[in-house]
Design a protein around this motif. Structure first.
Motif, PDB file in Angstrom:
ATOM      1  N   ASP A   1      33.704  56.425  50.884  1.00 58.03           N
ATOM      2  CA  ASP A   1      34.561  57.597  51.018  1.00 58.03           C
ATOM      3  C   ASP A   1      36.003  57.160  50.790  1.00 58.03           C
ATOM      4  O   ASP A   1      36.514  56.274  51.468  1.00 58.03           O
ATOM      5  CB  ASP A   1      34.395  58.197  52.419  1.00 58.03           C
ATOM      6  N   LYS A   2      36.645  57.764  49.782  1.00 58.71           N
ATOM      7  CA  LYS A   2      38.024  57.411  49.452  1.00 58.71           C
ATOM      8  C   LYS A   2      39.040  58.265  50.207  1.00 58.71           C
ATOM      9  O   LYS A   2      40.223  58.260  49.869  1.00 58.71           O
ATOM     10  CB  LYS A   2      38.254  57.582  47.953  1.00 58.71           C
ATOM     11  N   GLY A   3      38.548  58.985  51.235  1.00 60.50           N
ATOM     12  CA  GLY A   3      39.453  59.841  51.996  1.00 60.50           C
ATOM     13  C   GLY A   3      39.313  61.308  51.668  1.00 60.50           C
ATOM     14  O   GLY A   3      39.953  62.150  52.301  1.00 60.50           O
ATOM     15  N   ASP A   4      38.457  61.624  50.670  1.00 68.36           N
ATOM     16  CA  ASP A   4      38.279  63.026  50.296  1.00 68.36           C
ATOM     17  C   ASP A   4      37.041  63.637  50.943  1.00 68.36           C
ATOM     18  O   ASP A   4      36.698  64.796  50.687  1.00 68.36           O
ATOM     19  CB  ASP A   4      38.173  63.157  48.767  1.00 68.36           C
ATOM     20  N   GLY A   5      36.318  62.851  51.798  1.00 61.72           N
ATOM     21  CA  GLY A   5      35.173  63.397  52.502  1.00 61.72           C
ATOM     22  C   GLY A   5      33.872  63.291  51.749  1.00 61.72           C
ATOM     23  O   GLY A   5      32.852  63.812  52.208  1.00 61.72           O
ATOM     24  N   TRP A   6      33.853  62.622  50.587  1.00 58.58           N
ATOM     25  CA  TRP A   6      32.640  62.507  49.784  1.00 58.58           C
ATOM     26  C   TRP A   6      32.273  61.035  49.635  1.00 58.58           C
ATOM     27  O   TRP A   6      33.136  60.182  49.484  1.00 58.58           O
ATOM     28  CB  TRP A   6      32.833  63.132  48.398  1.00 58.58           C
ATOM     29  N   THR A   7      30.988  60.745  49.658  1.00 60.93           N
ATOM     30  CA  THR A   7      30.449  59.402  49.468  1.00 60.93           C
ATOM     31  C   THR A   7      29.508  59.423  48.278  1.00 60.93           C
ATOM     32  O   THR A   7      28.663  60.311  48.168  1.00 60.93           O
ATOM     33  CB  THR A   7      29.690  58.918  50.712  1.00 60.93           C
ATOM     34  N   ARG A   8      29.655  58.424  47.400  1.00 62.40           N
ATOM     35  CA  ARG A   8      28.812  58.376  46.209  1.00 62.40           C
ATOM     36  C   ARG A   8      27.588  57.527  46.500  1.00 62.40           C
ATOM     37  O   ARG A   8      27.702  56.384  46.966  1.00 62.40           O
ATOM     38  CB  ARG A   8      29.591  57.796  45.029  1.00 62.40           C
ATOM     39  N   ILE A   9      26.388  58.089  46.223  1.00 64.67           N
ATOM     40  CA  ILE A   9      25.137  57.411  46.552  1.00 64.67           C
ATOM     41  C   ILE A   9      24.232  57.394  45.331  1.00 64.67           C
ATOM     42  O   ILE A   9      24.476  58.083  44.347  1.00 64.67           O
ATOM     43  CB  ILE A   9      24.424  58.099  47.731  1.00 64.67           C
ATOM     44  N   ARG A  10      23.144  56.592  45.419  1.00 61.49           N
ATOM     45  CA  ARG A  10      22.164  56.516  44.344  1.00 61.49           C
ATOM     46  C   ARG A  10      20.777  56.523  44.950  1.00 61.49           C
ATOM     47  O   ARG A  10      20.497  55.808  45.916  1.00 61.49           O
ATOM     48  CB  ARG A  10      22.365  55.250  43.517  1.00 61.49           C
ATOM     49  N   ARG A  11      19.883  57.317  44.315  1.00 58.41           N
ATOM     50  CA  ARG A  11      18.485  57.339  44.729  1.00 58.41           C
ATOM     51  C   ARG A  11      17.698  56.316  43.913  1.00 58.41           C
ATOM     52  O   ARG A  11      16.908  55.557  44.430  1.00 58.41           O
ATOM     53  CB  ARG A  11      17.902  58.738  44.559  1.00 58.41           C
ATOM     54  N   ASN A  12      17.891  56.294  42.622  1.00 60.09           N
ATOM     55  CA  ASN A  12      17.271  55.299  41.749  1.00 60.09           C
ATOM     56  C   ASN A  12      18.222  55.062  40.585  1.00 60.09           C
ATOM     57  O   ASN A  12      19.392  55.465  40.644  1.00 60.09           O
ATOM     58  CB  ASN A  12      15.877  55.755  41.278  1.00 60.09           C
TER      59      ASN A  12
END
Length: 622
Positions: A584-595
Motif C-alpha cells: 500500500d503506497k498510502g492510497d488504500g490499495w494493495t497489489r496482489i497476484r493469484r497466479n
C-alpha cells in the motif's frame, strides 16, 4: 704401424699433436654444453609460450574452450608443454652422459699425457747427458793426442841438436813418454764412453722411445674412440625422445582431426540464442488519410467484434506494437484505482453484505485518458523489460534471477546456478555424513573424543544445507517459470499469427524492433530523439509475450469477499491466500497476484498482509 718406429725423431710434434687432440675434445665438450643450454632455453620458451596462451581461470577465455577448435588449440598447448619436457630430457641426458663424462676423461687424459711425455723427456735428457760425456772424452782424447805429438816432436828436435845437453834430451824424452801415456788413457776412456753411449743410444731409439711413443699413440687413439662414442651418444639422446615427440605431434594431429565445425556452430546457437521469435511484417501506414487523435472511452476494452480504433500520439514517430505484456497486466497498470477504497463491511461475514462492498466505480476516468497520461509521462520507454534492464545496466549489477538476459540464455544461467547449488549441497551433505559417522565413533569410543564437540559443526553444516536448499528452490522456481514460458517454435508462430488475425496485419512494431545490440552483448532500447510517440493499439485481447512478473514480497489472506468490477482490480474470496507484489503506497490499495496471469488491486483493509522481511526483489515462497 707404430709411432715409436715411424716417428722416433718427432717428439716435439707429437707433443703438439696430442695437445691439439685434447683441445679438440674440450671444444666438443663446450659445443655439447652450449647445445644443452640451448635446449633448456628452448624448453623454457616453449613452456612460457604454452602458459601464455593457456586460458586464465575464472575468466571469459574458459568459456571459449567449449568449442572443438579451441579445445584442439588447448590440446596443442598441452602437447607443446610435453614437447618442451622432451627438450629438457635431451639437455639432462647430454649433460650427464657427454659433458660430465668427457670433462672427467679430459682430466685423466691430461694426466696420462703429462706422465708419458715426462718419461720421454727423461730418456731424452739421459741420452743427451751420455752424448755430452762422449763429446767431452773425445775432446780430451784429441787434446792428449796433440800434446803427445808435440812432446814427441820436441824430443826429436832436442835429440838431433848437438848443442843440447844430454840431461835436457832425457827430460824431453820422459815428457814425451808421459804425453803418450795420457793419450793412451784418454783413448781408452773415450772408447769406453763411446761404447756405453752407443748402447744407451740403441736402447733410447729402439726401446725407450718406442715404448713411450706407443703409450702416447694408444692414448691418442683412445681419445679418438672416446670422442666418436660421445658423438654416437649425442645422436642417441636425440633419437630416444623422437618417439615421444612423435606422440606429441600425433596428439596435435588427433586434436585437429577432432574439430567438428557442425558442433561448434550448434554451440554458437546455444550460446547466443535469445528465445525470441523474429518480428512480423510492418503494417503499411497510409499518410494520405488523416488520422484521428481522439478515441472512444471504451476503445481499449471493446471486444474483437467492435471497431478497430487507433491511438496515436504525434505524427512522425514510428508505429510500435505494444511490447511483450499481457492484457490483464497492462490493464492493471493503466487502471490502478485512483479513488479511495471502500470501507470493510460492518459484519465479519460477507453474507451480511449481500452484494459485497462497492468497488470504486465513482470518479471513473476514461481508459483512453489514463492511457494517454501514462504514455505521455513516459514517452521513451517502450516496454517494462527494457526499463528494468536499463536500470540494472546503469547500476552495474546483474539481477539475481538473470532477468536482464534473453529467455534462452537466462534458462542456461539458471540451470548452471541450480547445478552449482546442488553440487554444494552434495558436498555439505557428504561433510554432514562424515561428521555423523565421526560422532557415532565417539559415542562408541569416548576415549577418542567428545561427541558433544561435533554438535556445533553438525548444526552449522545442517544450516548451510538448509540455506542452499532454499536457494536452490528459489532458482528452480525461476527455472521452471522460464521453461514453462519458453514456447515451441510452432506454437509461438501460431500464437503470433493468431494475434494478427482479423487485423489485416500487425497493429504496430514489437519492442524487439527497437532493440539494438550494445557492445557488451546486452540489450538496450532505441532512444528516439523525437518528442512525440505514435502508438497503434487496436485490440488488447491479443496475447503478447509475457512480461517478467514482479517478485512477490509476501502473502496476504482475504478477510472479506471483494468483487473487482473496475479495471485494475481483482476479485477475491474470504479466506483466500494470495501473493503480495506491491505494498500500500498510502492510497488504500494493495497489489496482489493469484497466479501468473491474474493480478490486480484490492482494498488494503480487506486483506491481512504478511510481508517477507527477506524479500529483495526475488519471489519467496512462504
Amino acid at each position: 704401424m707404430s709411432w715409436g718406429t715411424e716417428l722416433w725423431d718427432q717428439f716435439d710434434n707429437l707433443e703438439k699433436h696430442t695437445q691439439w687432440g685434447i683441445d679438440i675434445l674440450e671444444k666438443y665438450i663446450k659445443f655439447v654444453k652450449e647445445r644443452t643450454e640451448i635446449e633448456l632455453s628452448y624448453a623454457k620458451q616453449l613452456r612460457n609460450l604454452s602458459k601464455k596462451y593457456q586460458p586464465k581461470k575464472n575468466s571469459k577465455e574458459e568459456e571459449e574452450y567449449k568449442y572443438t577448435s579451441c579445445r584442439a588449440f588447448l590440446s596443442t598447448l598441452n602437447e607443446m608443454n610435453d614437447y618442451a619436457g622432451q627438450h629438457e630430457v635431451i639437455s639432462e641426458n647430454m649433460t650427464a652422459q657427454i659433458t660430465v663424462d668427457l670433462a672427467r676423461y679430459v682430466q685423466e687424459l691430461k694426466q696420462e699425457r703429462k706422465s708419458n711425455f715426462h718419461d720421454g723427456r727423461k730418456a731424452q735428457q739421459h741420452i743427451e747427458t751420455c752424448w755430452k760425456q762422449l763429446e767431452s772424452s773425445k775432446r780430451r782424447f784429441e787434446r792428449d793426442c796433440k800434446e803427445a805429438d808435440r812432446a814427441q816432436q820436441y824430443f826429436e828436435k832436442m835429440d838431433a841438436d848437438i848443442n843440447v845437453t844430454k840431461a835436457d834430451v832425457e827430460k824431453a824424452r820422459q815428457q814425451a813418454q808421459i804425453r803418450h801415456q795420457m793419450a793412451e788413457d784418454s783413448k781408452a776412456d773415450y772408447s769406453s764412453i763411446l761404447q756405453k753411449f752407443n748402447q744407451e743410444q740403441h736402447e733410447y731409439y729402439h726401446t725407450h722411445i718406442p715404448s713411450i711413443f706407443q703409450k702416447i699413440q694408444e692414448m691418442e687413439e683412445r681419445r679418438i674412440v672416446r670422442i666418436g662414442e660421445s658423438m654416437k651418444t649425442y645422436a642417441e639422446v636425440d633419437r630416444q625422445v623422437i618417439p615421444i615427440i612423435g606422440k606429441c605431434l600425433d596428439g596435435i594431429v588427433k586434436a585437429a582431426e577432432a574439430i567438428d565445425q557442425k558442433n561448434d556452430s550448434q554451440l554458437v546457437i546455444e550460446a547466443y540464442k535469445s528465445g525470441f521469435e523474429p518480428p512480423g511484417d510492418i503494417e503499411f501506414e497510409d499518410y494520405t488519410q488523416p488520422m484521428k487523435r481522439t478515441v472512444s472511452d471504451n476503445s481499449l476494452s471493446n471486444s474483437r467484434g467492435d471497431g478497430k480504433p487507433e491511438l496515436k500520439f504525434g505524427g512522425k514517430s514510428k508505429g510500435k506494437l505494444w511490447p511483450f505484456i499481457k492484457k490483464n497486466k497492462l490493464m492493471s497498470l493503466l487502471t490502478s484505482p485512483h479513488q479511495p477504497p471502500p470501507p470493510p463491511p460492518a459484519s465479519a461475514s460477507p453474507s451480511a453484505v449481500p452484494n459485497g462492498p462497492q468497488s470504486p466505480k465513482q470518479q471513473k476516468e476514461p481508459l483512453s485518458h489514463r492511457f494517454n497520461e501514462f504514455m505521455i509521462s513516459k514517452p521513451k520507454i517502450h516496454c517494462f523489460r527494457s526499463l528494468k534492464r536499463g536500470l540494472s545496466l546503469k547500476l552495474g549489477a546483474t539481477p539475481e534471477d538473470f532477468s536482464n538476459l534473453p529467455p534462452e540464455q537466462r534458462r542456461k544461467k539458471l540451470q548452471q546456478k541450480v547445478d552449482e547449488l546442488n553440487k554444494e549441497m552434495q558436498k555439505e551433505a557428504d561433510q554432514r555424513d562424515a561428521i555423523t559417522k565421526m560422532k557415532d565413533v565417539y559415542l562408541k569410543n569416548p576415549q577418542m573424543g567428545d561427541p558433544a564437540s561435533l554438535d556445533h559443526k553438525l548444526t552449522e553444516v545442517s544450516q548451510n544445507i538448509d540455506k542452499l536448499r532454499l536457494e536452490a528452490q528459489k532458482f528452480e522456481a525461476w527455472l521452471a517459470e522460464v521453461e514453462g514460458r519458453l514456447p515451441v517454435r510452432g506454437e509461438q508462430t501460431r500464437r503470433q499469427s493468431g494475434m494478427y488475425d482479423g487485423q489485416g496485419g500487425p497493429t504496430g512494431n514489437s519492442c524487439a524492433q527497437d532493440r539494438e545490440s550494445s557492445p557488451d552483448g546486452s540489450y538496450t532500447e532505441e532512444r528516439s530523439q523525437e518528442n512525440e510517440v505514435k502508438v497503434l493499439a487496436a485490440d488488447f485481447d491479443d496475447e503478447f509475450d509475457d512480461e517478467e512478473p514482479l517478485p512477490a514480497i509476501g502473502t496476504c489472506k482475504a478477510l472479506y469477499t471483494f468483487e473487482g468490477q473496475n479495471e485494475g482490480t481483482i476479485s477475491v474470496l474470504e479466506g483466500e491466500i494470495l501473493y503480495v507484489i506491491e505494498e500500500d503506497k498510502g492510497d488504500g490499495w494493495t497489489r496482489i497476484r493469484r497466479n501468473e496471469d491474474e493480478e490486480g488491486y484490492v482494498p488494503t483493509s480487506y486483506v491481512e498482509v504478511y510481508l517477507d522481511k527477506n524479500a529483495k526483489g526475488a519471489k519467496t515462497y512462504i
